[in-house]
Design a protein around this motif. Structure first.
Motif, short mmCIF file in Angstrom:
data_model
loop_
_atom_site.label_atom_id
_atom_site.label_comp_id
_atom_site.label_asym_id
_atom_site.label_seq_id
_atom_site.Cartn_x
_atom_site.Cartn_y
_atom_site.Cartn_z
N GLU A 242 0.83 -1.20 0.00
CA GLU A 242 0.00 0.00 0.00
C GLU A 242 0.88 1.26 0.00
O GLU A 242 1.98 1.25 0.56
N PRO A 243 0.41 2.34 -0.58
CA PRO A 243 1.18 3.59 -0.51
C PRO A 243 1.20 4.10 0.93
O PRO A 243 0.16 4.24 1.56
N LEU A 244 2.39 4.34 1.44
CA LEU A 244 2.51 4.83 2.81
C LEU A 244 2.12 6.30 2.92
O LEU A 244 1.81 6.76 4.02
N GLY A 245 2.20 7.01 1.83
CA GLY A 245 1.97 8.46 1.88
C GLY A 245 3.26 9.15 2.29
O GLY A 245 3.80 9.99 1.58
N ARG A 246 3.75 8.80 3.47
CA ARG A 246 5.05 9.28 3.96
C ARG A 246 5.39 8.47 5.20
O ARG A 246 4.51 8.11 5.98
N GLY A 247 6.64 8.16 5.39
CA GLY A 247 7.06 7.45 6.59
C GLY A 247 7.73 6.12 6.28
O GLY A 247 8.13 5.87 5.14
#
Length: 818
Positions: A242-247
């Motif tokens: 899944e895309p973490l978005g950021r982190g």
């Protein structure tokens, strides 16, 4: 137009109702064709369903993700890298370690996640858009378990890592802490220290045999770092998860012997033990049982009616229940995010409300020291006025292994700086001077500006005020350790202290502090002129009257003799050597107390600590020693005037400035002292041992040497008589030089010509044994040596005879040469 549209819609519905099976087939075929053409798997969507912050997806993606997590081999399309040698050594130590406390891996990962969150929050001060939108703005740490695949995941919404960061931080460039930790491990074997060296990530291999690190930085794509700890790692672009978005999300594929870390209770216990005071919320996807009312089946109710023998009252109740739908209560397992650390920041609380145990836990979390020892002391305070801030300072129980290595070159600081609860930096060495860099803690200010650079913050006037107050509080905290220690009480107060302290917990605490950090106090006296007197009160020394224990300058002054104006001290390499020093003979006899300084830094210390409480310091190995009121014996000096003048001339080549009558000797014939403002013998030795010392440049700092003689000693008396009778006698001159060289060594100096000194000693030994000075050393008998040569030649000849390439001409020529 509207009528036509309605008619068309009705026609389409009619056709669909006539061919329902065919419509489903067309829909199914479309799905099959899409799945065949699909290259990238579908992504998991956030927050589908009613579970807050939860993740939901279809069965295909869940299966694909599960397969990815259960892999034990590196991805074939990934870019392969080799670990740097030092990192490999570190990982070998960890993997093969029999270390029992494997729990530390979780605290290290949570600590790293907290650091990543601190960084993104700091950057967001000047650029709010960097946090993004939705869940990305939630700065938190999440822990999830996959018991089926034996995977433990820790995720943060921190700054994330680019591909370059993954290579740099997790494998190829070993940080300075790596080699330091490996060295420390080889000596102490304490793996618990790993967090202090910045290499805590590698503790994952205590429990995992395969690790995936999925990370997304705002400036790069999402990547997967993976390694089996076999000397290599791989990095690939993430097209599966899944895309973490950021982190960053770290997945640990746990070993068979580490299955205990798949238990929720175990992880909750570890978070509470090690990470309770992390400044960000830590959530765990935890399951729990709840009571749920569900409709009861009719069959079950009928069976109950036939099998259960009920009373008349129960029958009445059943008649009433027929009017309502029948339900039953069942246990149902649900999962939700559970907050594990709801503790309010300690420094924001009232000190009276915080227990000693909470302070100790907070210290362990802050300093990454998770042993059993408590900090020696702490100070929790709030400063008000022009500059407002809250702070907690701790004195560690032990000094770091590298505390004094590169002392003046390192910018090491152990204080975390917060501004309005926002973490700014833990590399701020302007908050405390270098000599207090052993203290750990944090400062949270409401006065400092948030959105400025670190360089501008360093110049902020408020910072100077904060530093001044921190130094004062730190010194008060250290002084309090001494005041609460019964062993530190003055002789008059010993009985009262013993009565007042039934509890011996505080006993010996200051001695422990001094053994660990005493050198820092001495460096403070050298560096901090404004607080020199405060620091001098913290100074502890051994002396001729301390009985092997540490004593303070105040205690020394309380024991001074009437009329004594100076504080006497002597410097050297060890207490045992100084106790036998000729400089102490008269002082000890007259019951004066002398302080022993045996640390090399003490020589520098006493160049700055000139006085204390109106008492001057006097080095007893230098000229100018005054022992109260002494009788001025002019006749004695006059009787030795001829000897002192002659001896000074005899030592003209020895750089002796003067020869005088001594007031410090009792049993020794003479001693060599230095001028008041020059180097002592101990300081000369220290400077000569420096790697880059320059003898020519140091010459001007060497004190002028003065030979002080004991007029009551028989050797000195005999020399005086010999000089009066035969001043040019070479034997007398040789004896005078020998006595001087002996005194030079006994006073701590090094001889310029040891060979000459040895020759004089041998000459004296000859005279004492009635051996003629002209007696020569016997010549060595050469017969044995010639016989040995003949034997070797014969052996060589035998070897040549046995050689097939033997040449008779060579033999004859060899015989001729012999």
């Amino acid at each position: 137009m509207k009528k036509w549209t309605i008619t068309s819609a009705l026609l389409v519905l009619l056709l669909l109702s006539l061919f329902p099976d065919q419509g489903r087939k067309i829909h199914a075929n479309a799905e099959e064709s899409e799945s065949e053409e699909l290259v990238d798997p579908p992504k998991i969507e956030d927050k589908i369903g009613a579970v807050p912050n939860g993740l939901s997806t279809d069965s295909d993606v869940a299966k694909r993700e599960s397969e990815s997590m259960s892999k034990r081999s590196l991805r074939s399309n990934a870019e392969k890298f080799e670990f740097q040698a030092e990192v490999s050594r570190l990982m070998d130590i960890i993997i093969n370690s029999l270390y029992s406390n494997k729990d530390i891996f979780l605290r290290e990962l949570i600590s790293n996640a907290s650091d990543a969150l601190d960084k993104i929050r700091f950057l967001a001060l000047t650029d709010k858009e960097i946090l993004g939108e939705g869940d990305n703005t939630k700065l938190e740490i999440q822990i999830k378990l996959d018991k089926e695949n034996k995977v433990l995941s820790i995720r943060d919404r921190g700054i994330g890592m680019t591909k370059e960061d993954l290579i740099k931080n997790l494998g190829t460039i070993a940080k300075s802490g790596t080699s330091a930790f490996v060295e420390k491990m080889q000596t102490s074997g304490d793996l618990n220290l790993i967090g202090q060296f910045g290499v805590g990530f590698y503790s994952v291999y205590l429990v995992a045999d395969y690790v995936e690190v999925i990370s997304k930085h705002n400036d790069d794509k999402q990547y997967i770092w993976e390694s089996k700890a076999d000397g290599s790692f791989a990095i690939s672009e993430d097209e599966i998860n899944e895309p973490l978005g950021r982190g960053t999300e770290i997945r640990l594929h746990l070993r068979e012997e580490a299955q205990e870390y798949l238990e929720e209770d175990k992880l909750k216990e570890l978070v509470k033990k090690y990470s309770e005071f992390i400044n960000f919320p830590i959530y765990m996807w935890a399951s729990k049982e709840v009571d749920v009312e569900v409709p009861a089946d009719e069959n079950e109710s009928e069976e109950e009616e036939t099998t259960d023998s009920s009373s008349s009252e129960e029958e009445v109740e059943e008649e009433d229940s027929e009017k309502k739908p029948k339900t039953k209560t069942v246990k149902e397992t649900t999962s939700e995010w559970e907050l594990l650390n709801d503790m309010k920041a300690v420094w924001l609380r009232n000190p009276k409300e915080v227990t000693d145990e909470e302070y100790t836990k907070f210290y362990h979390s802050l300093a990454k020291e998770f042993g059993d020892e408590k900090p020696l002391a702490w100070s929790h305070f709030t400063a008000e006025g022009d500059v407002e801030f809250k702070a907690i300072l701790f004195v560690p129980p032990k000094a770091p292994h590298d505390l004094y290595e590169s002392y003046y070159n390192s910018n090491k600081a152990n204080l975390k700086l917060y501004v309005r609860r926002v973490f700014i930096s833990d590399e701020f060495d302007e908050l405390l001077p270098k000599y207090l860099n052993f203290l750990k803690g944090l400062v949270d200010s409401d006065t400092l500006p948030l959105n400025v650079s670190r360089e501008m913050l360093q110049q902020h006037n408020s910072l100077k005020t904060i530093k001044k107050k921190l130094i004062r509080k730190a010194l008060d905290m250290i002084r309090k350790i001494a005041e609460e220690d019964p062993d530190e009480a003055n002789d008059k107060d010993n009985k009262e202290a013993e009565k007042a302290n039934d509890n011996d917990e505080k006993r010996g605490q200051y001695a422990k502090f001094w053994n660990e950090f005493g050198k820092s106090i001495k460096l403070g006296i050298v560096e901090d002129a404004a607080n020199r007197n405060r620091l001098a009160k913290l100074l502890r020394v051994e002396s001729t009257k301390s009985g092997g224990k540490l004593t303070s300058l105040d205690q020394y002054i309380s024991r001074m003799k009437p009329g004594q104006k100076d504080i006497f001290y002597i410097t050297g390499t060890s207490k045992e050597q100084l106790e036998k020093s000729p400089f102490l003979e008269r002082l000890t006899k007259k019951n004066y107390e002398v302080i022993f300084f045996t640390d090399p830094v003490d020589e520098y210390l006493m160049q700055y600590l000139m006085d204390y409480e109106d008492k001057k310091f006097q080095n007893v190995s230098k000229e100018g020693l005054k022992l109260g009121k002494e009788p001025k014996d002019k006749e004695l000096k006059e009787s030795y005037k001829e000897l002192t003048k002659w001896w000074k001339g005899a030592l003209a080549s020895e750089n002796v400035d003067d020869v005088k009558i001594s007031n410090r000797l009792d049993n020794s014939p003479c001693v060599v002292v230095t001028s008041k403002y020059g180097w002592s013998a101990n300081m000369e030795r220290i400077m000569q041992s420096q790697t880059l010392s320059d003898a020519n440049k140091q010459a001007y700092m060497r004190g002028k040497r003065v030979l002080e003689i004991n007029p009551r000693h028989p050797i000195i008396k005999e020399l005086r008589e010999r000089v009066v009778k035969e001043p040019e006698d070479e034997n007398v001159k040789q004896a005078a030089r020998l006595v001087y060289h002996t005194a030079l060594m006994e006073s701590g100096f090094t001889l310029a010509d040891p060979k000459d000194f040895a020759a004089n000693i041998y000459s004296t030994v000859k005279a004492s044994l009635n051996i003629s000075p002209d007696a020569a050393v016997e010549e060595e008998d050469d017969a044995e040596e010639e016989a040995e040569v003949d034997t070797k030649e014969a052996t060589r000849k035998g070897d040549e005879d046995s050689s097939p390439e033997y040449d008779s001409d060579t033999e004859s020529s060899t015989k001729d040469e012999l």
